[in-house]
Write a protein that holds these residues in place. Structure first.
Motif, PDB file in Angstrom:
ATOM      1  N   HIS A  55       0.894  -1.209  -0.026  1.00 40.28           N
ATOM      2  CA  HIS A  55      -0.077   0.048   0.020  1.00 40.28           C
ATOM      3  C   HIS A  55       0.958   1.361   0.051  1.00 40.28           C
ATOM      4  CE1 HIS A  55       0.880  -0.715   4.064  1.00 40.28           C
ATOM      5  NE2 HIS A  55       0.695   0.546   4.319  1.00 40.28           N
ATOM      6  N   PHE A  56       0.186   2.510  -0.310  1.00 40.99           N
ATOM      7  CA  PHE A  56       0.938   3.579  -0.236  1.00 40.99           C
ATOM      8  C   PHE A  56       0.456   4.569   0.980  1.00 40.99           C
ATOM      9  CE2 PHE A  56       1.949   3.469  -4.826  1.00 40.99           C
ATOM     10  CZ  PHE A  56       3.441   4.041  -4.732  1.00 40.99           C
ATOM     11  N   GLU A  57       1.442   5.097   1.655  1.00 42.70           N
ATOM     12  CA  GLU A  57       1.266   6.022   2.788  1.00 42.70           C
ATOM     13  C   GLU A  57       2.056   6.984   2.562  1.00 42.70           C
ATOM     14  OE1 GLU A  57       1.807   4.490   6.957  1.00 42.70           O
ATOM     15  OE2 GLU A  57       0.708   2.729   6.435  1.00 42.70           O
ATOM     16  N   GLY A 159     -11.427  -6.412  -1.569  1.00 42.43           N
ATOM     17  CA  GLY A 159     -12.354  -5.418  -1.948  1.00 42.43           C
ATOM     18  C   GLY A 159     -11.765  -3.875  -1.908  1.00 42.43           C
ATOM     19  N   ALA A 160     -12.428  -2.857  -2.011  1.00 47.26           N
ATOM     20  CA  ALA A 160     -11.863  -1.469  -2.022  1.00 47.26           C
ATOM     21  C   ALA A 160     -12.584  -0.427  -0.929  1.00 47.26           C
ATOM     22  CB  ALA A 160     -11.991  -0.669  -3.196  1.00 47.26           C
ATOM     23  N   GLU A 161     -12.973  -1.100   0.144  1.00 44.23           N
ATOM     24  CA  GLU A 161     -13.588  -0.516   1.105  1.00 44.23           C
ATOM     25  C   GLU A 161     -12.867   0.534   1.897  1.00 44.23           C
ATOM     26  OE1 GLU A 161     -17.197  -0.463   2.693  1.00 44.23           O
ATOM     27  OE2 GLU A 161     -17.603  -1.564   0.565  1.00 44.23           O
ATOM     28  N   SER A 162     -12.955   1.754   2.026  1.00 42.57           N
ATOM     29  CA  SER A 162     -11.955   2.521   2.636  1.00 42.57           C
ATOM     30  C   SER A 162     -12.167   2.438   4.471  1.00 42.57           C
ATOM     31  CB  SER A 162     -12.333   4.111   2.326  1.00 42.57           C
ATOM     32  OG  SER A 162     -13.648   4.395   2.856  1.00 42.57           O
ATOM     33  N   LEU A 163     -11.175   2.926   5.007  1.00 42.61           N
ATOM     34  CA  LEU A 163     -11.037   2.927   6.350  1.00 42.61           C
ATOM     35  C   LEU A 163     -11.379   4.343   7.165  1.00 42.61           C
ATOM     36  CD1 LEU A 163      -7.731   0.685   6.893  1.00 42.61           C
ATOM     37  CD2 LEU A 163     -10.113   0.188   7.748  1.00 42.61           C
ATOM     38  N   PRO A 164     -12.198   4.312   8.046  1.00 40.10           N
ATOM     39  CA  PRO A 164     -12.627   5.475   8.729  1.00 40.10           C
ATOM     40  C   PRO A 164     -11.418   6.148   9.245  1.00 40.10           C
ATOM     41  CG  PRO A 164     -13.565   3.730   9.810  1.00 40.10           C
ATOM     42  CD  PRO A 164     -13.012   3.044   8.695  1.00 40.10           C
ATOM     43  N   GLY A 165     -11.147   7.410   8.950  1.00 42.29           N
ATOM     44  CA  GLY A 165     -10.093   8.119   9.635  1.00 42.29           C
ATOM     45  C   GLY A 165      -8.681   7.938   9.106  1.00 42.29           C
ATOM     46  N   ILE A 166      -8.784   7.239   7.963  1.00 43.53           N
ATOM     47  CA  ILE A 166      -7.556   6.987   6.942  1.00 43.53           C
ATOM     48  C   ILE A 166      -7.358   8.039   5.921  1.00 43.53           C
ATOM     49  CG2 ILE A 166      -6.041   5.287   5.573  1.00 43.53           C
ATOM     50  CD1 ILE A 166      -6.119   4.783   8.530  1.00 43.53           C
ATOM     51  N   GLU A 168      -6.838   9.848   2.326  1.00 39.92           N
ATOM     52  CA  GLU A 168      -6.881   9.569   0.861  1.00 39.92           C
ATOM     53  C   GLU A 168      -5.779   9.129   0.262  1.00 39.92           C
ATOM     54  OE1 GLU A 168      -9.192  12.336  -1.333  1.00 39.92           O
ATOM     55  OE2 GLU A 168     -11.042  12.069  -0.257  1.00 39.92           O
ATOM     56  N   ASP A 169      -4.569   9.522   0.763  1.00 37.79           N
ATOM     57  CA  ASP A 169      -3.669   9.243   0.056  1.00 37.79           C
ATOM     58  C   ASP A 169      -2.730   7.894   0.681  1.00 37.79           C
ATOM     59  OD1 ASP A 169      -2.643  10.410   2.566  1.00 37.79           O
ATOM     60  OD2 ASP A 169      -1.426  11.693   1.783  1.00 37.79           O
ATOM     61  N   HIS A 170      -3.701   7.217   1.636  1.00 35.78           N
ATOM     62  CA  HIS A 170      -3.324   6.072   2.164  1.00 35.78           C
ATOM     63  C   HIS A 170      -4.203   4.777   1.467  1.00 35.78           C
ATOM     64  CE1 HIS A 170      -1.344   8.281   5.193  1.00 35.78           C
ATOM     65  NE2 HIS A 170      -0.951   7.468   5.785  1.00 35.78           N
ATOM     66  N   TYR A 171      -3.676   4.121   0.697  1.00 35.21           N
ATOM     67  CA  TYR A 171      -4.601   2.996   0.039  1.00 35.21           C
ATOM     68  C   TYR A 171      -3.665   1.919  -0.577  1.00 35.21           C
ATOM     69  CZ  TYR A 171      -2.195   5.213  -4.061  1.00 35.21           C
ATOM     70  OH  TYR A 171      -1.343   5.817  -5.004  1.00 35.21           O
ATOM     71  N   PHE A 172      -4.464   0.663  -0.609  1.00 37.21           N
ATOM     72  CA  PHE A 172      -3.902  -0.348  -0.914  1.00 37.21           C
ATOM     73  C   PHE A 172      -3.930  -0.620  -2.365  1.00 37.21           C
ATOM     74  CE2 PHE A 172      -5.129  -1.172   3.342  1.00 37.21           C
ATOM     75  CZ  PHE A 172      -3.900  -1.932   3.788  1.00 37.21           C
ATOM     76  N   LEU A 173      -2.942  -1.390  -2.986  1.00 30.51           N
ATOM     77  CA  LEU A 173      -2.538  -1.630  -4.378  1.00 30.51           C
ATOM     78  C   LEU A 173      -3.155  -2.609  -4.969  1.00 30.51           C
ATOM     79  CD1 LEU A 173       1.245  -0.673  -4.273  1.00 30.51           C
ATOM     80  CD2 LEU A 173      -0.617   1.078  -4.651  1.00 30.51           C
TER      81      LEU A 173
END
Length: 517
Positions: A55-57, A159-166, A168-173
């Motif tokens: 993922h990107f952080e 899936g592509a469900e986002s995490l609360p409080g994370i 937008e520039d943190h995402y899995f590849l």
């Protein structure tokens, strides 16, 4: 206290691998539990060469998920049996993967009463806690990743469900992926790493009661007494072991006078280990893994049918069903597109030169496929297909199946037979023993493919082209649709859907014609 780093990886990333590490805690022991502070680290999961934790952080690519590892270890051990054996979704078979189905079924249907909505949400959360790796995260950035059984394989889906409080520039590849892996490979990789990790935690804190409990729990994963529990999950009764045992006793009674070879072919698991049950779809079928509405009578009747269908060696029929279909490109397509392509190919190989009705019953007879009517309790179950090393290819049509338009009219029966032919031709790639119950609780992807296959097989483009050319009125009229449907002995609704998929009708045409026809 500072501990030296530790890490362990097991498995092959080209198929399945699991890696867990304990690292220096950068948060200065901020957890209330000393055991969790001792377990700061990372984990990564690979499936078929792809790192599902990458993922990107903040613009930086990171190839593992970092957090406190004890909750993850405990979750994997606590949910071991359902993770590797439970296929049936709790609420709705709404997607082709667990990740898709859980995303689509998160919200209750609009038709539910308020009290039923709470029950829906509780059921959803119960299944999620057993299969979503995020159920163990307790604050970490974990992927939207599910592990469950899928026929004779283990499905790893994201899936592509986002995490609360994370941010937008943190995402899995690797969102929206699905992979199928041998259960033994998954269980061995996970167990090897878990046992080694717990030994390291015990070394770090030898007096920790929590770690002593973990050490005992991981060793119990190899306990042979867990077999019944695992069978219950396979059969769809995981939360009610007593229901499974009641059905198991009935199956045993039905097989009491049967020769041992026949009995073993139906209920044995030739590739099972101490960690996982791996193999036979027949046993899953016999023990009730059809639908939530399966009754004890259904199970007993199916047991007797499969005993009668036993053959010493089914290779004669296997050879007949090995068609030279060009599937080199279709594997990349959606299930419906796969079925459409392969259905036409199969019709061209097996069909006749007629430009009208495809004689599906004659084709099945030539292939040596038996057809038997069988009354089952679930009205939504279309049919059951079985085939394997010791089972002759056989289609059991449910006489209790209720179709919304016309019940058991011949067009519906013909579509059912073509649908089951698809299962017999194409669906052995996920196990040696094929046992598919076509209905709402069958794997969605193979049902979508089989429906598209049946439509293409009964209505190939070259036949439709001749039928359209012979019309004296426009194609998008009820009379034209009904005329072609009668000529091909298919339902008007199936014909309309097929023409829509071929681009010959618009979506508005489909709505209008399905209503008028």
């Amino acid at each position: 206290m500072a501990w030296s780093s530790w890490e362990m990886q097991a498995g092959d990333p080209a198929t399945f691998a699991f890696k867990l590490a304990f690292l220096q805690n950068p948060h200065d022991n901020d957890r209330s539990s000393p055991e969790e502070n001792a377990s700061w680290g990372s984990f990564a999961i690979w499936a078929q060469g792809e790192n599902l934790c990458s993922h990107f952080e903040l613009g930086e690519r990171i190839d593992a998920c970092h957090w406190y590892m004890v909750p993850l270890i405990e979750w994997l051990i606590e949910n071991w049996d359902p993770l590797l054996h439970e296929e049936r979704l709790k609420l709705s078979n709404a997607g082709t993967t667990a990740a898709q189905a859980m995303a689509k079924s998160r919200m209750p249907p609009l038709t539910l009463k308020e009290t039923d909505e709470f029950e829906w949400l509780d059921s959803w959360a119960t299944w999620w806690r057993r299969h979503s790796i995020r159920a163990s995260r307790q604050g970490g950035m974990f992927p939207d990743l599910y592990i469950r059984r899928y026929r004779d394989q283990v499905e790893i889906s994201t899936g592509a469900e986002s995490l609360p409080g994370i941010p937008e520039d943190h995402y899995f590849l690797a969102p929206d992926r699905s992979y199928f892996v041998c259960p033994q490979q998954v269980s061995e990789a996970l167990f090897t790493v878990l046992r080694a990790a717990i030994q390291e935690l015990r070394r770090r804190m030898p007096d920790s009661a929590r770690f002593v409990t973990l050490e005992t729990s991981v060793e119990l994963l190899e306990n042979s007494e867990r077999r019944n529990s695992r069978m219950a999950w396979l059969a769809g009764y995981g939360e009610s072991l007593s229901d499974y045992l009641a059905i198991s006793r009935q199956v045993d009674d039905a097989l009491a006078s049967v020769e041992q070879d026949v009995r073993d072919s139906l209920i044995s698991f030739r590739r099972s280990t101490a960690l996982v049950i791996d193999g036979s779809s027949y046993a899953k079928l016999l023990y009730g893994a059809i639908s939530p509405d399966t009754t004890l009578d259904d199970v007993v009747n199916l047991t007797r049918e499969l005993v009668g269908n036993y053959v010493f060696n089914a290779s004669e029929w296997l050879d007949r069903l090995l068609l030279e279909l060009d599937d080199s490109e279709v594997s990349k397509l959606a299930p419906g597109e796969q079925g459409s392509r392969l259905g036409e190919q199969a019709c061209e190989i097996l069909g006749t030169d007629s430009n009208t009705r495809v004689d599906i019953r004659a084709i099945l007879e030539d292939l040596g496929i038996l057809i038997t009517d069988l009354e089952l309790s679930d009205p939504h179950l279309r049919a059951i297909s079985v085939f394997g090393p010791n089972q002759r290819p056989h289609i059991y049509c449910n006489t209790g199946f209720t179709n919304l338009k016309g019940g058991h009219k011949e067009p519906v029966n013909r579509f059912t037979l073509a649908h089951e032919l698809c299962h017999l031709l194409l669906d052995k790639e996920l196990g040696d023993e094929l046992a598919v119950a076509s209905g709402p609780w069958a794997p969605a992807a193979i049902e979508q493919r089989a429906n598209a296959f049946a439509a293409a097989f009964l209505m190939p483009t070259w036949v439709l082209r001749d039928q359209v050319a012979a019309l004296t009125a426009p194609l998008d009229t009820p009379n034209s649709i009904l005329r072609i449907a009668r000529n091909l002995d298919v339902s008007a609704s199936s014909l309309v859907d097929r023409l829509l998929n071929l681009g010959e009708l618009t979506f508005d045409d489909r709505i209008r014609l399905r209503y008028l026809c």
